[in-house]
Design a protein around this motif. Structure first.
Motif, PDB file in Angstrom:
ATOM      1  N   ASP A  65      10.620   8.463   3.554  1.00 33.44           N
ATOM      2  CA  ASP A  65      10.037   8.695   2.229  1.00 33.44           C
ATOM      3  C   ASP A  65      10.332  10.120   1.761  1.00 33.44           C
ATOM      4  O   ASP A  65      10.517  10.364   0.570  1.00 33.44           O
ATOM      5  CB  ASP A  65       8.519   8.537   2.274  1.00 33.44           C
ATOM      6  CG  ASP A  65       8.098   7.113   2.546  1.00 33.44           C
ATOM      7  OD1 ASP A  65       8.820   6.421   3.269  1.00 33.44           O
ATOM      8  OD2 ASP A  65       7.049   6.714   2.052  1.00 33.44           O
ATOM      9  N   ASP A 110       6.202   5.355   7.797  1.00 27.58           N
ATOM     10  CA  ASP A 110       5.495   4.689   6.697  1.00 27.58           C
ATOM     11  C   ASP A 110       5.833   3.209   6.525  1.00 27.58           C
ATOM     12  O   ASP A 110       4.938   2.394   6.375  1.00 27.58           O
ATOM     13  CB  ASP A 110       5.830   5.375   5.367  1.00 27.58           C
ATOM     14  CG  ASP A 110       5.446   6.837   5.339  1.00 27.58           C
ATOM     15  OD1 ASP A 110       5.621   7.521   6.351  1.00 27.58           O
ATOM     16  OD2 ASP A 110       4.984   7.292   4.293  1.00 27.58           O
ATOM     17  N   GLY A 120      -0.771  11.288   6.951  1.00 26.02           N
ATOM     18  CA  GLY A 120      -0.086  10.606   5.857  1.00 26.02           C
ATOM     19  C   GLY A 120       0.029   9.130   6.206  1.00 26.02           C
ATOM     20  O   GLY A 120      -0.663   8.629   7.106  1.00 26.02           O
ATOM     21  N   THR A 121       0.946   8.470   5.527  1.00 27.49           N
ATOM     22  CA  THR A 121       1.052   7.025   5.747  1.00 27.49           C
ATOM     23  C   THR A 121       1.631   6.714   7.114  1.00 27.49           C
ATOM     24  O   THR A 121       1.213   5.752   7.777  1.00 27.49           O
ATOM     25  CB  THR A 121       1.917   6.407   4.636  1.00 27.49           C
ATOM     26  OG1 THR A 121       1.435   6.882   3.387  1.00 27.49           O
ATOM     27  CG2 THR A 121       1.836   4.901   4.669  1.00 27.49           C
ATOM     28  N   GLU A 180       6.340   6.446  -4.454  1.00 27.88           N
ATOM     29  CA  GLU A 180       5.207   7.364  -4.234  1.00 27.88           C
ATOM     30  C   GLU A 180       5.313   8.531  -5.203  1.00 27.88           C
ATOM     31  O   GLU A 180       6.419   8.954  -5.538  1.00 27.88           O
ATOM     32  CB  GLU A 180       5.282   7.954  -2.820  1.00 27.88           C
ATOM     33  CG  GLU A 180       4.742   7.063  -1.770  1.00 27.88           C
ATOM     34  CD  GLU A 180       4.705   7.755  -0.411  1.00 27.88           C
ATOM     35  OE1 GLU A 180       5.236   8.878  -0.273  1.00 27.88           O
ATOM     36  OE2 GLU A 180       4.150   7.153   0.511  1.00 27.88           O
ATOM     37  N   SER A 217       1.560   9.225  -2.116  1.00 27.86           N
ATOM     38  CA  SER A 217       1.888   9.580  -0.742  1.00 27.86           C
ATOM     39  C   SER A 217       0.585   9.672   0.038  1.00 27.86           C
ATOM     40  O   SER A 217      -0.471   9.956  -0.525  1.00 27.86           O
ATOM     41  CB  SER A 217       2.587  10.928  -0.740  1.00 27.86           C
ATOM     42  OG  SER A 217       2.533  11.495   0.545  1.00 27.86           O
ATOM     43  N   GLY A 218       0.689   9.486   1.341  1.00 28.15           N
ATOM     44  CA  GLY A 218      -0.467   9.731   2.195  1.00 28.15           C
ATOM     45  C   GLY A 218      -0.843  11.201   2.189  1.00 28.15           C
ATOM     46  O   GLY A 218      -1.927  11.573   2.631  1.00 28.15           O
TER      47      GLY A 218
END
Ligand SMILES: CC(C)(O)[C@@H](O)C(=O)O
Length: 573
Positions: free
Chosen positions: A79, A121, A193-194, A452, A479-480
């Motif tokens: 990502d 992710d 994050g993700t 994202e 985004s995470g």
């Protein structure tokens, strides 16, 4: 144990045996249980760069317990490479492609078991989707966390630096330092994050061995657990404990509760429903909201807190979280150890897992409770709210643990954009005013693939005049690492005629997190009765025309034509 091939139609397999012997298999190998190892190894990003090592270890574990591994790679995409440009549109779609590729690899001939190895992710949810779809004995090995950067720095520093750069501030030295030290090793980005969230979800669902998620990626221990996974998948094959026996409704509910306790990425609200969908389970978004009202938020990890994922693992990682929220979890669920969650936690405690982890923290002189708050000391609940209202009849998501209390209730005029690029330009060039609610639409899965919006959320957060006063509402996702009052996944999305597509500049938007609502409450800056707003929206709907589809070919065309809503999981129908 006899392999699946032998059990089915032995005589017909001479050709398969010959082909395998062409890859240096022995005749004996062809008679053994066959275990597919599919990893996302590649020079695609640090999260996948080391997975061949873990895959080699898993293979050793399979060999030494009498099986024959076969390794395959379907690499994933980062990502981080896609952020801030059109490349990001492809990222969510890649989840479907990876899952499909694993399905293809695993379906052409029968396998007795499967090991899936990924860190990030889209690859982790892709693997969990594949595990649910294929229903063979499967263990997922999460690839662990990237090592800590200087001064608790992380790869996420890119956001604030590029926001400064775009405003013309001198950042040359900081940029260089960041390049040299932002990613000091392989593994998933160092914040929750993700990627990190999805590693945690894999373990919480019971598909990874206990303690594996977010292990420091360069430790010998992650190699050892990979080897143990190779051994254990042979036991699962023996006992025919398949992935679908583990991925029950109760397992999903446990994972959702862990998600609330760790303040996980909003993207898990897309991925868990997509995995559940493979099981024929519909995970109602309200389950996340309910968990967030019930479960204390325990962690102090970036982006909502101070520390990083390696330190989270030293504090005891997912088993410590599960231990803390034991009374809320179903401890009888089956896991890939062949034991229940409750048995696993007791085993870890008896084997000194928690003590060993906590010893690591002493190096940093940080008490465990500073990173994972004990449940009884936690003042806050959960992290996710599901909002509904006349802009989002089928729901929207906000991560309120990343929102300052002053913005939990906000009313402001809409500043409307039909793409993220236009919104970002307006933010950077000072066109957005304090109090505005930035609306970004046509960026859902069917609009543009649901990129994202990390750069945009950070552009707001790192602008002192906008941070803490401006909110963002979108049919896309975040985004995470995103912070601030960002409402995403607004469904139905604009391209499908959802009411977010009907908002006009100056409409008054109300975000009320305690009431769980997201509404247009006024027109042209003036408050109006709800019935009048409904009438105006109906008129606007009559005049609304779906814009021409942005994406006309390739993998993204397939995804944008078929994807379900973000609230449902964006699986391809
Ligand atoms: C690149 C990131 C920060 O990992 C992002 O994709 C996320 O959602 O966490």
């Amino acid at each position: 144990m006899m392999n699946q091939k032998c059990k089915t139609a032995r005589g017909l397999w001479a050709q398969v045996d010959a082909l395998r012997m062409g890859m240096n298999w022995s005749e004996g190998d062809t008679e053994k249980p066959h275990i597919l190892i599919s990893d996302v190894f590649g020079e695609s990003h640090p999260g996948s760069f080391h997975l061949n090592i873990l895959s080699d270890e898993a293979a050793v574990g399979i060999y030494e317990t009498g099986g024959r591994p076969a390794k395959n790679h379907v690499t994933d995409i980062c990502d981080g490479w896609g952020q801030g440009h059109d490349g990001m549109n492809y990222i969510l779609a890649s989840r479907e492609t990876i899952a499909d590729m694993v399905e293809l690899q695993a379906s052409v001939i029968p396998w007795d078991g499967m090991i899936l190895i990924s860190s990030c992710d889209k690859s982790v949810p892709a693997h969990l989707i594949a595990a649910a779809r294929l229903d063979i004995p499967t263990i997922h090995i999460p690839g662990g966390s990237m090592r800590i950067g200087p001064n608790i720095g992380t790869s996420g520093l890119a956001g604030p630096l590029s926001a400064k750069y775009k405003k013309g501030q001198p950042v040359q030295k900081e940029m260089r330092d960041y390049k040299l030290t932002g990613c000091p090793s392989c593994g998933a980005c160092q914040f929750m994050g993700t990627a990190s969230t999805m590693q945690c979800m894999s373990e919480s669902l019971g598909l990874a061995l206990p303690g594996n998620a977010l292990m420091p990626s360069t430790f010998a221990e992650i190699r050892r657990i990979s080897r143990a996974a190779g051994q254990q998948v042979m036991n699962l094959a023996q006992q025919n404990i398949t992935a679908r026996k583990i991925l029950t409704q109760a397992a999903f509910e446990n994972a959702i509760k862990v998600h609330a306790a760790i303040g996980g990425s909003t993207n898990a609200l897309i991925h868990l429903p997509a995995i559940a969908h493979e099981m024929g389970i519909t995970l109602q978004p309200e389950l996340f909201d309910k968990a967030s009202r019930e479960i204390p938020y325990l962690t102090n990890i970036q982006p909502s807190g101070k520390y990083v994922t390696e330190l989270f693992w030293f504090a005891g990682g997912i088993p410590m979280i599960q231990w803390e929220i034991k009374e809320y979890l179903n401890l009888d669920v089956m896991t890939v150890t062949g034991k229940t969650l409750g048995e696993n936690l007791n085993d870890l405690a008896e084997q000194g897992f928690f003590d060993r982890c906590h010893e690591h923290l002493k190096t940093y002189n940080i008490p465990v409770e500073e990173i994972i708050r004990p449940v009884k000391q936690s003042k806050h609940f959960g992290s996710i709210a599901i909002l509904k209202g006349n802009i989002a009849p089928a729901g929207a998501v906000i991560k309120y643990s990343a929102v300052i209390p002053a913005m939990h209730q906000h009313v402001g005029p809409a500043a409307v954009f039909n793409s993220e690029e236009d919104a970002q330009k307006a933010i950077i060039t000072g066109k957005i005013k304090q109090g505005d609610v930035v609306i970004i639409r046509y960026e859902g899965p069917r609009g543009s693939g649901a990129p994202e919006m990390f750069m945009t959320t950070d552009a707001i957060v790192f602008d002192e005049s906008l941070n803490g006063t401006v909110a963002l509402v979108t049919d896309g996702r975040f985004s995470g690492a995103s912070r601030g009052p960002c409402v995403g996944h607004v469904s139905p999305e604009a391209i499908d005629g959802g009411p977010i597509g009907l908002v006009e500049n100056g409409d008054l938007i109300e975000i009320d997190i305690p009431a769980r609502t997201l509404n247009i409450i006024g027109i042209a800056g003036q408050k109006q009765e709800a019935a009048e707003i409904a009438r105006i929206l109906a008129d606007r709907k009559k005049a609304w025309k779906a814009p021409a589809r942005k994406i006309r070919n390739g993998v993204l065309r397939k995804f944008t034509e078929k994807a379900a809503s973000l609230m449902a999981g964006a699986y391809t129908k």
